[in-house]
Scaffold this motif. Structure first.
Motif, PDB file in Angstrom:
ATOM      1  N   GLU A 119      71.377-112.356 -11.376  1.00  0.00           N
ATOM      2  CA  GLU A 119      71.690-112.105 -12.780  1.00  0.00           C
ATOM      3  C   GLU A 119      70.440-112.242 -13.639  1.00  0.00           C
ATOM      4  O   GLU A 119      70.168-111.417 -14.513  1.00  0.00           O
ATOM      5  N   GLN A 120      69.673-113.306 -13.384  1.00  0.00           N
ATOM      6  CA  GLN A 120      68.450-113.518 -14.158  1.00  0.00           C
ATOM      7  C   GLN A 120      67.429-112.412 -13.877  1.00  0.00           C
ATOM      8  O   GLN A 120      66.724-111.952 -14.788  1.00  0.00           O
ATOM      9  N   ALA A 121      67.354-111.963 -12.647  1.00  0.00           N
ATOM     10  CA  ALA A 121      66.402-110.899 -12.300  1.00  0.00           C
ATOM     11  C   ALA A 121      66.707-109.624 -13.076  1.00  0.00           C
ATOM     12  O   ALA A 121      65.784-108.945 -13.562  1.00  0.00           O
ATOM     13  N   GLU A 122      67.964-109.278 -13.202  1.00  0.00           N
ATOM     14  CA  GLU A 122      68.327-108.088 -13.985  1.00  0.00           C
ATOM     15  C   GLU A 122      67.953-108.257 -15.456  1.00  0.00           C
ATOM     16  O   GLU A 122      67.440-107.321 -16.090  1.00  0.00           O
ATOM     17  N   ILE A 123      68.202-109.455 -15.999  1.00  0.00           N
ATOM     18  CA  ILE A 123      67.818-109.728 -17.393  1.00  0.00           C
ATOM     19  C   ILE A 123      66.304-109.590 -17.557  1.00  0.00           C
ATOM     20  O   ILE A 123      65.808-108.942 -18.493  1.00  0.00           O
ATOM     21  N   THR A 124      65.559-110.189 -16.621  1.00  0.00           N
ATOM     22  CA  THR A 124      64.094-110.152 -16.683  1.00  0.00           C
ATOM     23  C   THR A 124      63.585-108.723 -16.615  1.00  0.00           C
ATOM     24  O   THR A 124      62.708-108.318 -17.392  1.00  0.00           O
ATOM     25  N   LEU A 125      64.131-107.947 -15.694  1.00  0.00           N
ATOM     26  CA  LEU A 125      63.652-106.580 -15.525  1.00  0.00           C
ATOM     27  C   LEU A 125      64.024-105.687 -16.704  1.00  0.00           C
ATOM     28  O   LEU A 125      63.286-104.760 -17.035  1.00  0.00           O
ATOM     29  N   ASN A 126      65.153-105.952 -17.330  1.00  0.00           N
ATOM     30  CA  ASN A 126      65.476-105.238 -18.566  1.00  0.00           C
ATOM     31  C   ASN A 126      64.413-105.508 -19.627  1.00  0.00           C
ATOM     32  O   ASN A 126      63.984-104.581 -20.340  1.00  0.00           O
ATOM     33  N   GLN A 127      63.988-106.755 -19.731  1.00  0.00           N
ATOM     34  CA  GLN A 127      62.954-107.107 -20.705  1.00  0.00           C
ATOM     35  C   GLN A 127      61.606-106.482 -20.339  1.00  0.00           C
ATOM     36  O   GLN A 127      60.865-106.027 -21.220  1.00  0.00           O
ATOM     37  N   ILE A 128      61.300-106.451 -19.041  1.00  0.00           N
ATOM     38  CA  ILE A 128      60.073-105.819 -18.571  1.00  0.00           C
ATOM     39  C   ILE A 128      60.080-104.329 -18.906  1.00  0.00           C
ATOM     40  O   ILE A 128      59.090-103.758 -19.371  1.00  0.00           O
ATOM     41  N   ALA A 129      61.225-103.675 -18.669  1.00  0.00           N
ATOM     42  CA  ALA A 129      61.344-102.246 -18.975  1.00  0.00           C
ATOM     43  C   ALA A 129      61.156-101.986 -20.466  1.00  0.00           C
ATOM     44  O   ALA A 129      60.495-101.014 -20.870  1.00  0.00           O
ATOM     45  N   ASP A 130      61.734-102.853 -21.291  1.00  0.00           N
ATOM     46  CA  ASP A 130      61.580-102.701 -22.743  1.00  0.00           C
ATOM     47  C   ASP A 130      60.132-102.914 -23.171  1.00  0.00           C
ATOM     48  O   ASP A 130      59.626-102.211 -24.067  1.00  0.00           O
ATOM     49  N   LEU A 131      59.459-103.872 -22.545  1.00  0.00           N
ATOM     50  CA  LEU A 131      58.040-104.107 -22.823  1.00  0.00           C
ATOM     51  C   LEU A 131      57.220-102.864 -22.475  1.00  0.00           C
ATOM     52  O   LEU A 131      56.321-102.465 -23.234  1.00  0.00           O
ATOM     53  N   GLY A 132      57.548-102.244 -21.338  1.00  0.00           N
ATOM     54  CA  GLY A 132      56.866-101.017 -20.966  1.00  0.00           C
ATOM     55  C   GLY A 132      57.090 -99.909 -21.982  1.00  0.00           C
ATOM     56  O   GLY A 132      56.152 -99.200 -22.368  1.00  0.00           O
ATOM     57  N   ALA A 133      58.338 -99.768 -22.429  1.00  0.00           N
ATOM     58  CA  ALA A 133      58.668 -98.725 -23.405  1.00  0.00           C
ATOM     59  C   ALA A 133      57.915 -98.933 -24.712  1.00  0.00           C
ATOM     60  O   ALA A 133      57.433 -97.974 -25.331  1.00  0.00           O
ATOM     61  N   GLU A 134      57.806-100.173 -25.144  1.00  0.00           N
ATOM     62  CA  GLU A 134      57.119-100.487 -26.401  1.00  0.00           C
ATOM     63  C   GLU A 134      55.639-100.137 -26.345  1.00  0.00           C
ATOM     64  O   GLU A 134      55.019 -99.848 -27.378  1.00  0.00           O
ATOM     65  N   ASN A 135      55.073-100.137 -25.144  1.00  0.00           N
ATOM     66  CA  ASN A 135      53.629 -99.939 -25.003  1.00  0.00           C
ATOM     67  C   ASN A 135      53.258 -98.657 -24.264  1.00  0.00           C
ATOM     68  O   ASN A 135      52.074 -98.408 -24.004  1.00  0.00           O
ATOM     69  N   GLY A 136      54.260 -97.859 -23.925  1.00  0.00           N
ATOM     70  CA  GLY A 136      53.983 -96.586 -23.274  1.00  0.00           C
ATOM     71  C   GLY A 136      53.478 -96.699 -21.854  1.00  0.00           C
ATOM     72  O   GLY A 136      52.740 -95.826 -21.376  1.00  0.00           O
ATOM     73  N   VAL A 137      53.857 -97.777 -21.160  1.00  0.00           N
ATOM     74  CA  VAL A 137      53.465 -97.957 -19.762  1.00  0.00           C
ATOM     75  C   VAL A 137      54.712 -98.124 -18.899  1.00  0.00           C
ATOM     76  O   VAL A 137      55.796 -98.427 -19.410  1.00  0.00           O
ATOM     77  N   THR A 138      54.543 -97.929 -17.598  1.00  0.00           N
ATOM     78  CA  THR A 138      55.657 -98.055 -16.665  1.00  0.00           C
ATOM     79  C   THR A 138      55.386 -99.174 -15.670  1.00  0.00           C
ATOM     80  O   THR A 138      54.310 -99.215 -15.048  1.00  0.00           O
ATOM     81  N   PHE A 139      56.334-100.071 -15.538  1.00  0.00           N
ATOM     82  CA  PHE A 139      56.263-101.113 -14.525  1.00  0.00           C
ATOM     83  C   PHE A 139      56.968-100.628 -13.261  1.00  0.00           C
ATOM     84  O   PHE A 139      57.980 -99.928 -13.330  1.00  0.00           O
ATOM     85  N   ILE A 140      56.423-100.999 -12.110  1.00  0.00           N
ATOM     86  CA  ILE A 140      57.030-100.636 -10.831  1.00  0.00           C
ATOM     87  C   ILE A 140      57.244-101.898 -10.005  1.00  0.00           C
ATOM     88  O   ILE A 140      56.361-102.735  -9.871  1.00  0.00           O
ATOM     89  N   LEU A 141      58.434-102.041  -9.465  1.00  0.00           N
ATOM     90  CA  LEU A 141      58.794-103.194  -8.642  1.00  0.00           C
ATOM     91  C   LEU A 141      58.628-102.803  -7.179  1.00  0.00           C
ATOM     92  O   LEU A 141      59.243-101.844  -6.712  1.00  0.00           O
ATOM     93  N   GLU A 142      57.799-103.536  -6.454  1.00  0.00           N
ATOM     94  CA  GLU A 142      57.457-103.189  -5.075  1.00  0.00           C
ATOM     95  C   GLU A 142      58.337-103.933  -4.073  1.00  0.00           C
ATOM     96  O   GLU A 142      58.558-105.129  -4.190  1.00  0.00           O
ATOM     97  N   ASN A 143      58.787-103.197  -3.060  1.00  0.00           N
ATOM     98  CA  ASN A 143      59.439-103.844  -1.922  1.00  0.00           C
ATOM     99  C   ASN A 143      58.381-104.400  -0.973  1.00  0.00           C
ATOM    100  O   ASN A 143      57.273-103.861  -0.857  1.00  0.00           O
ATOM    101  N   LEU A 144      58.717-105.495  -0.305  1.00  0.00           N
ATOM    102  CA  LEU A 144      57.817-106.166   0.626  1.00  0.00           C
ATOM    103  C   LEU A 144      58.559-106.429   1.932  1.00  0.00           C
ATOM    104  O   LEU A 144      59.770-106.239   2.015  1.00  0.00           O
ATOM    105  N   ASN A 145      57.838-106.872   2.950  1.00  0.00           N
ATOM    106  CA  ASN A 145      58.528-107.283   4.177  1.00  0.00           C
ATOM    107  C   ASN A 145      58.489-108.797   4.332  1.00  0.00           C
ATOM    108  O   ASN A 145      57.540-109.452   3.895  1.00  0.00           O
TER     109      ASN A 145
END
Length: 259
Positions: A119-145
């Motif tokens: 639940e917290q991760a979704e909240i955090t990523l929503n905020q990250i996405a909004d931060l990207g929108a405000e500044n015209g940049v795109t955040f990408i979340l990477e999968n790892l092994n």
């Protein structure tokens, strides 16, 4: 050079006998875009002056997705990273479930991801996405092994990243689909790529085992390239791999796989 994809090379993993700035210049001279990791250890103005096309960089310094304290830290350091991204032409800003330390190990290891952390991760990523929108940049979340390189890292598997990014469903948050990590952790690469296609911001590649260039291991990268063309993918494909011998040969093998 591929006419379908933007091919990029991680400057952190090839030409290791050269200073970093010289690696960037060399990759640019060879006609490829450039990916970098930790921007805090680099001269951003000197990098920008090379004229290279930067496609991704680490988009945070410290922080975590799954708890409020870590989330605040992640948002703070993501914001601090934006001026570097703007100076480099707005490359994708790469983030993970938690900060990675020495040897790629998680700074805050996690043995179980709880519903509260999701639940917290979704909240955090929503905020990250909004931060990207405000500044015209795109955040990408990477999968790892978890089996070889990044044990005990939360939200690591491709299926986890796909679930989170789709749940947020905002244009300034995408997935960095790392095929090397997905092969180790999950396999079934083509179907995973098809599932993730609408949210992919870029793709990274290396072969398994060994994390070296395509053609050195078990992944059929020419078939992956054919599959991506069939799907209509035309974005960035980055070589995030060590050279098995010579860096220029490794880069050529990568280019041939996606020609």
């Amino acid at each position: 050079m591929s006419q379908d994809f933007t091919l990029a090379i991680s400057s952190e993993m090839v030409f290791l006998d050269l200073p970093h700035i010289e690696r960037v210049k060399k990759i640019h001279e060879l006609g490829f875009a450039v990916e970098i990791w930790d921007w805090t250890q680099k001269d951003i103005q000197a990098l920008a002056a090379t004229g290279a096309h930067f496609t991704s960089m680490t988009g945070y310094i410290t922080g975590r997705l799954g708890d409020s304290e870590g989330a605040a830290d992640l948002l703070k350091t993501a914001k601090q990273s934006i001026p570097a991204a703007l100076a480099l032409g707005k490359p994708n800003m790469n983030i993970h479930g938690t900060g990675l330390g020495e040897g790629g190990l998680p700074v805050t290891p996690c043995d179980e991801v709880t519903p509260e952390m999701w639940e917290q991760a979704e909240i955090t990523l929503n905020q990250i996405a909004d931060l990207g929108a405000e500044n015209g940049v795109t955040f990408i979340l990477e999968n790892l092994n978890l089996l070889v390189d990044h044990p005990r890292t939360p939200f690591a598997l491709a299926k986890d990243v796909i679930k989170l990014v789709k749940a947020v469903d905002k244009p300034h948050l995408k997935m960095n689909f790392d095929i090397y990590h997905a092969q180790i952790g999950e396999g079934n690469l083509v179907e995973l790529l098809e599932e993730a296609l609408p949210i992919i911001g870029e793709i990274q590649v290396a072969d398994v085992p060994g994390r070296q260039e395509p053609g050195t291991g078990e992944i059929n990268y020419p078939f992956i390239a054919k599959s991506l063309r069939r799907m209509g993918y035309t974005g960035v494909i980055g070589l995030e791999a060590f050279a098995s011998s010579d860096s220029e040969l490794a880069i050529q093998r990568f280019a041939d796989a996606f020609a």
